[in-house]
Design an enzyme around this catalytic site. Structure first.
Site, mmCIF file in Angstrom:
data_model
loop_
_atom_site.group_PDB
_atom_site.id
_atom_site.type_symbol
_atom_site.label_atom_id
_atom_site.label_comp_id
_atom_site.label_asym_id
_atom_site.label_seq_id
_atom_site.Cartn_x
_atom_site.Cartn_y
_atom_site.Cartn_z
ATOM 1 N N ASP A 156 58.768 10.793 37.656
ATOM 2 C CA ASP A 156 58.589 12.204 37.829
ATOM 3 C C ASP A 156 58.840 12.751 39.111
ATOM 4 O O ASP A 156 58.443 13.757 39.935
ATOM 5 C CB ASP A 156 57.153 12.608 37.565
ATOM 6 C CG ASP A 156 56.611 12.122 36.045
ATOM 7 O OD1 ASP A 156 57.736 12.423 35.307
ATOM 8 O OD2 ASP A 156 55.432 12.194 36.054
ATOM 9 N N GLY A 195 60.012 12.741 30.927
ATOM 10 C CA GLY A 195 60.003 14.020 30.861
ATOM 11 C C GLY A 195 60.719 14.584 31.972
ATOM 12 O O GLY A 195 60.378 14.501 32.875
ATOM 13 N N HIS A 196 62.243 14.885 31.571
ATOM 14 C CA HIS A 196 62.857 15.275 32.703
ATOM 15 C C HIS A 196 63.078 16.772 32.731
ATOM 16 O O HIS A 196 63.716 17.307 31.891
ATOM 17 C CB HIS A 196 64.229 14.576 32.708
ATOM 18 C CG HIS A 196 63.997 13.174 32.880
ATOM 19 N ND1 HIS A 196 65.219 12.285 32.889
ATOM 20 C CD2 HIS A 196 63.242 12.259 33.144
ATOM 21 C CE1 HIS A 196 64.917 11.036 33.227
ATOM 22 N NE2 HIS A 196 63.550 11.012 33.057
ATOM 23 N N THR A 211 52.053 6.726 27.387
ATOM 24 C CA THR A 211 52.475 8.004 26.793
ATOM 25 C C THR A 211 52.365 8.181 25.228
ATOM 26 O O THR A 211 52.607 9.265 24.648
ATOM 27 C CB THR A 211 53.846 8.621 27.132
ATOM 28 O OG1 THR A 211 54.844 7.703 26.559
ATOM 29 C CG2 THR A 211 54.296 8.551 28.565
ATOM 30 N N ARG A 268 63.899 -9.511 18.789
ATOM 31 C CA ARG A 268 64.978 -9.823 17.811
ATOM 32 C C ARG A 268 64.428 -9.106 16.489
ATOM 33 O O ARG A 268 65.103 -9.752 15.284
ATOM 34 C CB ARG A 268 65.491 -10.999 17.778
ATOM 35 C CG ARG A 268 66.263 -11.256 18.951
ATOM 36 C CD ARG A 268 66.394 -12.907 18.979
ATOM 37 N NE ARG A 268 65.076 -13.549 19.291
ATOM 38 C CZ ARG A 268 65.037 -14.756 19.345
ATOM 39 N NH1 ARG A 268 66.087 -15.691 19.689
ATOM 40 N NH2 ARG A 268 63.751 -15.423 19.487
ATOM 41 N N LYS A 327 64.113 13.677 38.614
ATOM 42 C CA LYS A 327 65.519 13.050 38.420
ATOM 43 C C LYS A 327 66.316 14.352 37.545
ATOM 44 O O LYS A 327 67.417 14.475 37.815
ATOM 45 C CB LYS A 327 65.395 11.901 37.532
ATOM 46 C CG LYS A 327 64.332 10.788 38.285
ATOM 47 C CD LYS A 327 64.291 9.370 37.480
ATOM 48 C CE LYS A 327 63.243 9.486 36.431
ATOM 49 N NZ LYS A 327 61.717 9.961 36.871
ATOM 50 N N THR A 340 56.142 0.336 32.532
ATOM 51 C CA THR A 340 56.679 0.736 31.232
ATOM 52 C C THR A 340 57.220 -0.661 30.802
ATOM 53 O O THR A 340 57.273 -1.459 31.275
ATOM 54 C CB THR A 340 57.921 2.033 31.096
ATOM 55 O OG1 THR A 340 58.005 2.233 29.885
ATOM 56 C CG2 THR A 340 58.818 1.853 32.075
ATOM 57 N N GLN A 359 61.590 7.134 34.260
ATOM 58 C CA GLN A 359 60.553 6.496 34.953
ATOM 59 C C GLN A 359 60.982 6.107 36.495
ATOM 60 O O GLN A 359 61.691 7.020 36.940
ATOM 61 C CB GLN A 359 60.289 5.076 34.130
ATOM 62 C CG GLN A 359 59.553 5.129 32.796
ATOM 63 C CD GLN A 359 60.582 5.601 31.751
ATOM 64 O OE1 GLN A 359 61.404 4.916 31.620
ATOM 65 N NE2 GLN A 359 60.302 6.480 30.995
HETATM 66 P P1 GDP Z 1 61.511 13.637 36.473
HETATM 67 O O1 GDP Z 1 60.803 12.992 35.227
HETATM 68 O O2 GDP Z 1 61.769 12.698 37.402
HETATM 69 O O3 GDP Z 1 62.776 14.400 36.023
HETATM 70 O O4 GDP Z 1 60.571 14.657 37.116
HETATM 71 P P2 GDP Z 1 59.540 15.810 36.078
HETATM 72 O O5 GDP Z 1 60.512 16.776 35.736
HETATM 73 O O6 GDP Z 1 58.896 15.100 35.260
HETATM 74 O O7 GDP Z 1 58.687 16.199 37.427
HETATM 75 C C1 GDP Z 1 59.136 16.963 38.490
HETATM 76 C C2 GDP Z 1 58.469 18.302 38.423
HETATM 77 O O8 GDP Z 1 58.917 19.010 39.631
HETATM 78 C C3 GDP Z 1 59.108 19.320 37.278
HETATM 79 O O9 GDP Z 1 58.252 20.116 37.136
HETATM 80 C C4 GDP Z 1 60.318 19.938 38.054
HETATM 81 O O10 GDP Z 1 60.727 21.346 37.619
HETATM 82 C C5 GDP Z 1 59.534 19.907 39.661
HETATM 83 N N1 GDP Z 1 60.415 19.898 40.789
HETATM 84 C C6 GDP Z 1 61.681 19.241 40.975
HETATM 85 N N2 GDP Z 1 61.997 19.267 42.254
HETATM 86 C C7 GDP Z 1 61.128 20.142 42.815
HETATM 87 C C8 GDP Z 1 61.078 20.580 44.154
HETATM 88 O O11 GDP Z 1 61.854 20.256 45.054
HETATM 89 N N3 GDP Z 1 60.106 21.504 44.560
HETATM 90 C C9 GDP Z 1 59.202 21.836 43.477
HETATM 91 N N4 GDP Z 1 58.196 22.771 43.838
HETATM 92 N N5 GDP Z 1 59.319 21.569 42.233
HETATM 93 C C10 GDP Z 1 60.213 20.705 41.715
HETATM 94 P P1 IMO Z 2 59.805 10.145 33.703
HETATM 95 O O1 IMO Z 2 61.444 9.620 33.396
HETATM 96 C C1 IMO Z 2 55.930 9.196 34.782
HETATM 97 C C2 IMO Z 2 54.013 5.761 32.566
HETATM 98 C C3 IMO Z 2 52.786 6.233 31.744
HETATM 99 C C4 IMO Z 2 51.976 4.712 31.837
HETATM 100 C C5 IMO Z 2 53.059 3.827 31.802
HETATM 101 C C6 IMO Z 2 53.595 3.193 30.568
HETATM 102 O O2 IMO Z 2 59.651 11.495 33.437
HETATM 103 O O3 IMO Z 2 59.808 9.851 35.229
HETATM 104 P P2 IMO Z 2 54.678 4.138 28.211
HETATM 105 O O4 IMO Z 2 54.913 5.548 27.494
HETATM 106 O O5 IMO Z 2 56.087 3.733 28.805
HETATM 107 O O6 IMO Z 2 54.205 3.052 27.681
HETATM 108 O O7 IMO Z 2 53.731 4.155 29.662
HETATM 109 O O8 IMO Z 2 54.329 4.426 32.453
HETATM 110 N N1 IMO Z 2 55.213 6.659 32.346
HETATM 111 C C7 IMO Z 2 55.812 7.597 33.253
HETATM 112 N N2 IMO Z 2 54.994 8.334 34.137
HETATM 113 N N3 IMO Z 2 56.983 9.703 34.192
HETATM 114 C C8 IMO Z 2 57.585 8.914 33.308
HETATM 115 O O9 IMO Z 2 58.932 9.205 33.134
HETATM 116 C C9 IMO Z 2 56.992 7.867 32.634
HETATM 117 N N4 IMO Z 2 57.215 7.189 31.459
HETATM 118 C C10 IMO Z 2 56.131 6.514 31.492
HETATM 119 O O10 IMO Z 2 52.254 7.383 32.126
HETATM 120 O O11 IMO Z 2 51.447 4.863 33.046
HETATM 121 MG MG MG Z 3 59.126 13.260 34.368
#
Ligand code: GDP
Ligand code: IMO
Ligand code: MG
Length: 422
Positions: free
Chosen positions: A13, A40-41, A129, A143, A16, A237, A222
């Site tokens: 999170d 979740g991107h 998750t 496999r 990315k 993960t 991740q």
């Molecule tokens: P990812 O999994 O790495 O793609 O990140 P997520 O989308 O799960 O979480 C990042 C959160 O921060 C999302 O709600 C984005 O919309 C938000 N976000 C990303 N960059 C910024 C930033 O520079 N500032 C703020 N305030 N929010 C951001």
């Molecule tokens: P993005 O790509 C944050 C965490 C879960 C748990 C562990 C294992 O959005 O950054 P899993 O479902 O893979 O068995 O969970 O990894 N986790 C993440 N935390 N961002 C993610 O993806 C994650 N994907 C898995 O919360 O602790």
């Molecule tokens: Mg995410």
């Protein structure tokens, strides 16, 4: 040397999705190399927010090719929902999204097993998750997997039933109630949706395009501290989230990799269980969560928040060979009088700079830096950033030896400061 990798350096999170979307115009292909619907991107543009789970974050750029690589595990049901929620028609999307025939499928049994395993772990649960990731990768490595390329076989239903039988026999040894039908209906509808897309040997496609001079951005999911080998095992993960994972997850050679972009938040978050040395279980942590809107993009769970952890960041830079750092959520740090940064750990009373291989508790040792007051969301030029934020960035660069070349100041794709063009 036409492939760049963008990956997370913390516990996921890091932002990315936002950055991949923002830099996609510089590339021809955007390819996901591991993970699955646990990701979740989020990305935002034109006042709209989208959350992608399986589909690469270049999908909103109509002239780009997006690839779901062999290293990804695909849940057809999630895939279908995601396609339907994107906006463009299936026909249009199928022109620009291609799936690896070698990508393993997440089956309904995997999702149920994930939940059964977690329940049986009790207070030692990983905090998964519950998208079936662990069991799907387990079957792949054992496999026993079912792969995307298989779905066109006439005996696909028989194949599926064979896997189901195996999963049901494992589930018998767990005290766990489940409703298989609930998952199966959506899953088979998802299979029909997958059939509308090209499912090919994407490793040939990528390598041919790279040889022809096209540029690829490999998108990680991740973060490094969730990597199955180098993360805080077992609270990780089930895939290799690190740069090496891009080679195995796309079928590319290490020689074809140009830059590795390491993305990190200006602070740290973690969702799920496991060690988190700089976690703040206090008002400051709650404030970071509130201002940063730190709630999981996939599960909605509140994220644990804490100060930046430099030893963990340096570790991630080392493992991945990061060439540039991108810092996100800098705007969330506005308003703190002082900002703490963890520079080393105390383990059993002794100073240590290494991340322990187990979950031995470590206590963070902090350095304090002056904060800044200004709202920076509207700033687009590095020189216009508050002096103390520039000091914070300089401190991180000095500690890590890697330049911070992009600074994100908000969730929108426009809210990005490019200090050094790609
Ligand atoms: P990812 O999994 O790495 O793609 O990140 P997520 O989308 O799960 O979480 C990042 C959160 O921060 C999302 O709600 C984005 O919309 C938000 N976000 C990303 N960059 C910024 C930033 O520079 N500032 C703020 N305030 N929010 C951001
Ligand atoms: P993005 O790509 C944050 C965490 C879960 C748990 C562990 C294992 O959005 O950054 P899993 O479902 O893979 O068995 O969970 O990894 N986790 C993440 N935390 N961002 C993610 O993806 C994650 N994907 C898995 O919360 O602790
Ligand atoms: Mg995410």
């Amino acid at each position: 040397m036409n492939i760049d990798i963008l990956l997370g350096l913390q516990w996921g999170d890091e932002g990315k999705g936002k950055i991949v979307d923002a830099i996609s115009p510089d590339y021809d292909i955007i390819a996901r190399f591991q993970g699955g619907p646990n990701a979740g991107h989020s990305l935002e543009f034109n006042n709209k927010k989208y959350v992608l789970h399986l589909i690469p974050s270049g999908i909103f750029h109509s002239d780009k090719l997006n690839i779901i690589g062999n290293g990804v595990v695909i849940d057809p049901a999630v895939f279908k929902t995601e396609i339907e929620n994107l906006g463009p028609s299936v026909e249009e999307l199928s022109e620009r999204l291609i799936i690896s025939a070698r990508a393993n499928l997440i089956l309904p049994g995997h999702r149920i097993l994930d939940a059964a395993y977690e329940k049986s772990k009790g207070c030692l649960k990983i905090g998964s998750t519950l998208k079936g990731i662990g069991p799907a990768y387990t079957d792949k490595i054992a496999r026993n997997g079912l792969r995307a390329g298989e779905i066109l076989r006439e005996d696909f239903r028989d194949l599926y039933n064979r896997h189901l039988k195996r999963h049901l026999s494992i589930l018998k040894s767990y005290d766990f109630n489940f409703d298989l039908k609930e998952y199966e209906t959506g899953w088979f509808e998802g299979i029909e949706m997958l059939k509308k897309f090209r499912i090919v040997n994407t490793e040939y496609l990528i390598n041919e395009m790279v040889s022809g001079g096209k540029k690829v951005l490999a998108e990680g999911a991740q973060g490094t501290m969730l990597d199955v080998d180098f993360g805080s095992y077992p609270f990780v993960t089930s895939s290799n989230t690190i740069s090496a994972g891009a080679c195995t997850g796309l079928g590319i050679s290490p020689k074809s990799i140009n830059e590795v972009f390491g993305i990190f938040k200006a602070y740290c978050t973690r969702v799920g269980s496991g060690p988190f040395p700089t976690e703040l279980n206090d008002d400051t942590g709650a404030l970071l969560r509130d201002i940063g809107n730190e709630f999981g993009s996939t599960t909605g769970r509140p994220r644990r928040c804490g100060w930046l952890d430099i030893p963990a960041l340096k570790y991630a830079i080392m493992i991945n060979g990061v060439t540039r750092l991108f810092m996100t959520k800098s705007d969330v740090m506005s308003g703190f009088t002082t900002i703490k940064v963890c520079t080393s750990y105390l383990s059993e009373g002794r100073k240590c700079k290494e991340i322990p291989f187990n979950d031995l508790p470590v206590e963070p040792v902090y350095t304090e830096l002056p904060g800044w007051e200004e709202n920076i969301a509207g700033i687009r030029e590095y020189d216009n950033l508050p002096r103390n934020l520039k000091g914070y960035i300089k401190y991180i660069e000095d500690q890590t030896g890697v330049p911070v070349t992009m600074i994100s100041v908000g969730p929108d794709r426009e809210e990005t400061i490019i200090r050094k063009p790609l």
